[in-house]
Structures are given as structure tokens and as C-alpha cells.
Write an enzyme that holds these catalytic residues in place. Structure first.
Site, PDB file in Angstrom:
ATOM      1  N   CYS A  50      48.111  34.390  33.272  1.00 25.71           N
ATOM      2  CA  CYS A  50      47.479  34.535  31.959  1.00 25.71           C
ATOM      3  C   CYS A  50      48.308  33.871  30.876  1.00 25.71           C
ATOM      4  O   CYS A  50      47.796  33.580  29.795  1.00 25.71           O
ATOM      5  CB  CYS A  50      47.229  36.000  31.638  1.00 25.71           C
ATOM      6  SG  CYS A  50      48.683  37.042  31.764  1.00 25.71           S
ATOM      7  N   GLU A  99      44.817  43.795  28.544  1.00 27.79           N
ATOM      8  CA  GLU A  99      45.549  42.529  28.436  1.00 27.79           C
ATOM      9  C   GLU A  99      44.750  41.484  29.177  1.00 27.79           C
ATOM     10  O   GLU A  99      44.472  41.622  30.367  1.00 27.79           O
ATOM     11  CB  GLU A  99      46.956  42.675  29.029  1.00 27.79           C
ATOM     12  CG  GLU A  99      47.837  41.455  28.820  1.00 27.79           C
ATOM     13  CD  GLU A  99      47.692  40.420  29.915  1.00 27.79           C
ATOM     14  OE1 GLU A  99      47.217  39.306  29.585  1.00 27.79           O
ATOM     15  OE2 GLU A  99      48.026  40.692  31.063  1.00 27.79           O
TER      16      GLU A  99
END
Length: 511
Positions: free
Chosen positions: A288, A254
Site C-alpha cells: 500500500c 487503512e
């Protein structure tokens, strides 16, 4: 549980023991708000990783033979400790990575939520019963652990994300070798102490403190069956590329995003401004899922811009341990310079700067915090062009572009998707048709409607598409990465009957 001080030189945890490791180098954990040293650590080497992997490999068979329930019991002790030490650990998170205190505490809360989910899942049904077309057969799927799991985690969620990876991997019967982020080793130390205090058997959990060379030694080793990685796109793509060439080895990565929020002409502006401010500036833009692009319809653009800019000018930057701080420092001096370069790039590409608080006024920096890594919001508007680098490259800071669009939701989503990333995005609208169009056509793994583009509950998958990832190293989807599925078929008859009409008759030459 030991108390951390800069006078103590902290060790690696390998095979159930605290060891100095084979290297002579050390490194420090630094408070990004003050520049002070929090603790000192041995720097791991390739040989230390080798020892950790050997311990994990040796411990695997005995650990996998335990029941789900027995493995989960170890984690319940950690769950209770995380809850009992919530205030203390939240402050440590804020001290080490600079998040304001409510975010530091939320990081710990998220960790115990994931431990609760993983340990509770041990008592839930596993596998599937699948009907066979032959009545005398039973068919179903079973899961078994893959083996040794290598975990590489980031600094911005230094307690929550390690438990995304490791709680699930351990309950499913795998052993773990973990490298915490080099910026947040103190949090890593405390997690390792929790594992030890919970009585996790020797070698089942191992931690090597260090830098990228130690992480590469974990991910590149043939004894590692799955790599769980959360971090930068650059490192994640390198890991995915290497692992992808090794038969039987998996990577769930990720990575980052250039996330956008679409604010349509049907938006509630109160919700839009509130959501956009949180999405842009929580964690000082160092999530993120932080939003660096706000795509706003021309009918409401001017009003939205005015309201957004007014708040961005006044967002409270300060000591992350104070309750009235909205934005703390960024993680380190190198990151200050990275943000500076992104701001300069936007100006070079023609941006009209609306808010420039990159260099804060002296009176905005808290007393005694002059050596911290401080930046403020940087907001600009620019005419959309597909070739603009400032709209394509992730800054990972409080750096935000306002883009005006005309036309329908299809036009907004086209702009939204025009990025190599595909992690997260949001739409602000009171029109359910617009919301559903965004849901179905936005190229992202995490989507929000009338909410900030920020976070996810632990029971939901967390990951993206395109350059943002190749897997979901959390919740149910992480189980896919750390287990193998076996399709099991059993015959309950004395006769053998095959599916698809295949003959089971054995014919010999005499016939």
C-alpha cells in the site's frame, strides 16, 4: 502444530473448536509463482460468522476481567513461536503470497515485533492523571475494552498485519472475530493454530475463512463494536460508510495510496535511485506504500531517469524462494489483468514508455513456474496534468510514472498532493529546509526523508489521510480504536465543591 497439505480440508476456528461450518463450498490456496494448490479450506458463511460472533460475545466478560498482565501472558507464547519458526514461516509466506524470501521472513519478524510491543505494553502505564481545579478531587482517565472486534486483513502481509490488529485488541481486553484474506488462508490457519496452542480461552479468538460475504457479515453485525480493516480503498470506504452510520460503532481503515517520491535538485542521486527502485518494485509493487509516481526536478531529471531505467531493465524477477530474486510474482491472474489495464491506460493518455517488461521473456520465468502470475516493471514518463487518470488511480503493481518538475519545493509538493489518496510519500534532498517543507505540507500519514517509501516500524502509527484511510489500525493509535476512555473524577472531601465556580448550594422554597 499441523503440517499443511492439499489433501487436508481445513476448518474454521470458532469457540475454541475446529469446525467445518455450515456451508458446503470450499476454496484453495494457490502458490502464485507456480499455480500449484497449497491447501484447501472450507468457505465460511453468514451462519459461521454468526456462530463466531456469539462465541466472542459470550467470552468477553470473563476475558475483560483478567488483568492486562494475564492477558498478555498468552501472547508471549506466540511471540516465542514466531521467533522459533522464523525460517519455516517466512518460506510459507513467500509460497502463499509470492514475496521474495527476505520479505517473507521480514513479515514474520514484524509479527513478533508487534506481539512483543503489545504484550510488553501491558506493563506500561495506562491512562492519565489530570489535575483538577478543585484541590479535594482526583481526576484521571481510564480505558476499558470496547467488546467484540472484527478484523479483516489483506494478503500482502498475511502474518504481520493480523497481529497489528489482534495482538493489541486482545491485550486491551477485547475478543476477536477474524477473516483472513482469501488468497492467504494457509497463513491464517497457522495463526489460528498458534492461538489455540497458546491456550487463548475459548471464544476469545475466532477465525472464519472465506470471501467478501463473510467479511461483510462481520463488519455489518451490531455485535461488533470496532472494525479494524486493512485493504483496498473500495472495500474500506464501504465499511467506513456503513459503520459511520451506526451510533457507538467504530472503524479504523487503512487503505491504499498513489504514493509519490519528490526528488529535488539537492538530492544525492545514489540515495534517490536506490530509494526509488525499492519503493517501486519491492513486493512487486504490491504494498500500500509502494511508489507509483516519481517527481523529479528538471536539473537532475535526465541523469536520474537514465540510472533508474537501467536498473529497472535489469531488476531480477524470479522464484521468490531464491535469495537472488528481487521481484516475485503478483498474487493472482486477475491482478495481472488489472496491471495490464493500468499500463494500457497510461499509454492511452500519452505516456512515453521507458521500460516495458510486463510480458516477461520466456527465459526470465523460472523453470517449472510457467503457470505463475508473472509481470515485470513498467516505467513511463508523462507530462504532468491534473486530469490524468494514470496519475490518480492506484495500480498496486510495478507501474511507475516519472514526472519532471521545475521551480521550488512548493511546486513539487503541489504535484505530490494532487491525488485523492494520502497514505505515504518520501523526499530525497540534502537541504533540510526542503525536507521540513515536505514534512509539514505533504498530505500523507507516513513520510520518509532520504529513505525508500516503504514500511514502518511497529511502534509508529500506520495509516493515511484523504482516500487512504480514517484511522491507524496498528500500534498506539489502534488502542484508541479498541478501547473506550472514561474520565473519572473522585471527591476526597465530605463537602461537595464544583469546578468553574458552579454553586453546590441546594436552595429550597423555605430559603
Amino acid at each position: 502444530m499441523s503440517q499443511q497439505t492439499s489433501a487436508q480440508l481445513h476448518q474454521h476456528y470458532i469457540g475454541g473448536e475446529w469446525i467445518d461450518g455450515s456451508g458446503s463450498e470450499t476454496f484453495e490456496s494457490e502458490n502464485p509463482a507456480t499455480g500449484e494448490t497449497l491447501a484447501e479450506f472450507h468457505r465460511g458463511t453468514v451462519d459461521d460468522v454468526d456462530d463466531a460472533l456469539e462465541a466472542a460475545e459470550e467470552a468477553f466478560e470473563e476475558w475483560r476481567d483478567l488483568s492486562y498482565i494475564d492477558r498478555a501472558e498468552y501472547l508471549w507464547d506466540i511471540y516465542h513461536e514466531l521467533r522459533e519458526r522464523h525460517e519455516e514461516l517466512g518460506e510459507i509466506v513467500s509460497k502463499e503470497c509470492g514475496k521474495e524470501i527476505s520479505e517473507g521472513k521480514a513479515d514474520v519478524t514484524e509479527a513478533w515485533h508487534m506481539v512483543e510491543w503489545a504484550a510488553g505494553n501491558a506493563r506500561h502505564p495506562h491512562g492519565d492523571v489530570v489535575p483538577s481545579e478543585v484541590g479535594s478531587k482526583d481526576a484521571y482517565m481510564r480505558r476499558k475494552p470496547r467488546g467484540v472486534i472484527g478484523c479483516i486483513t489483506p494478503w500482502n502481509f498475511p502474518v504481520a498485519i493480523p497481529f497489528w490488529h489482534m495482538a493489541i485488541a486482545l491485550v486491551e481486553g477485547n475478543t476477536v472475530v477474524w477473516k483472513p484474506a482469501e488468497q492467504t488462508p494457509w497463513c491464517g490457519q497457522i495463526i489460528a493454530e498458534m492461538m489455540e496452542d497458546a491456550g487463548i480461552p475459548d471464544g476469545v479468538f475466532n477465525m472464519v475463512q472465506g470471501f467478501g460475504d463473510a467479511g461483510a457479515a462481520i463488519t455489518d453485525d451490531g455485535r461488533v463494536d470496532t472494525v479494524l480493516f486493512t485493504g483496498s480503498a473500495e472495500v474500506g470506504h464501504e465499511i467506513a460508510g456503513k459503520v459511520g452510520g451506526e451510533p457507538g460503532k467504530l472503524a479504523a481503515c487503512e487503505m491504499g495510496g498513489k504514493n509519490g517520491i519528490v526528488i529535488t535538485e539537492e538530492a544525492d542521486l545514489d540515495v534517490a535511485v536506490h530509494s526509488a527502485i525499492m519503493s517501486s518494485f519491492k513486493t512487486t509493487g504490491q504494498r500500500c506504500v509502494s511508489s507509483e509516481r516519481l517527481i523529479v526536478h528538471e536539473d537532475i531529471y535526465d541523469e536520474f531517469k537514465e540510472r533508474y531505467v537501467d536498473i529497472a531493465e535489469d531488476v531480477a524477477v524470479g522464484d521468490p524462494l531464491e535469495e537472488d530474486t528481487f521481484m516475485g510474482p503478483v498474487i493472482e491472474a486477475d491482478h495481472v489483468e488489472k496491471i495490464r489495464k493500468h499500463n494500457e491506460l497510461a499509454e492511452k493518455e500519452g505516456a512515453e514508455v521507458l521500460v516495458d517488461r510486463f510480458e516477461l521473456e520466456d527465459d526470465e520465468i523460472p523453470e517449472g513456474h510457467d503457470d505463475g502470475h508473472w509481470v515485470g516493471p513498467f516505467v513511463y514518463e508523462i507530462e504532468y496534468d491534473t486530469d490524468l487518470r494514470c496519475l490518480k488511480e492506484e495500480c498496486f503493481g510495478p507501474h511507475v510514472a516519472l514526472l519532471e518538475y521545475s521551480g521550488d519545493i512548493e511546486d513539487a509538493v503541489e504535484i505530490h498532493n494532487d491525488t485523492p489518496y494520502g497514505l505515504a510519500g518520501a523526499i530525497i534532498s540534502e537541504d533540510y529546509r526542503q525536507i521540513n517543507y515536505f514534512r509539514d505540507h505533504a498530505e500523507i500519514g507516513l513520510a520518509y526523508a532520504n529513505l525508500p517509501c516503504i514500511g514502518a516500524e511497529v511502534q509508529l502509527p500506520f495509516g493515511g489521510v484523504k482516500k487512504s484511510g480514517n484511522g491507524y489500525p496498528s500500534a498506539r493509535e489502534a488502542i484508541e480504536a479498541v478501547t473506550e476512555r472514561t474520565a473519572w473524577t473522585m471527591n476526597n472531601s465530605k463537602d461537595i465543591e464544583m469546578a468553574q465556580g458552579l454553586s453546590a448550594d441546594i436552595v429550597t422554597r423555605d430559603d
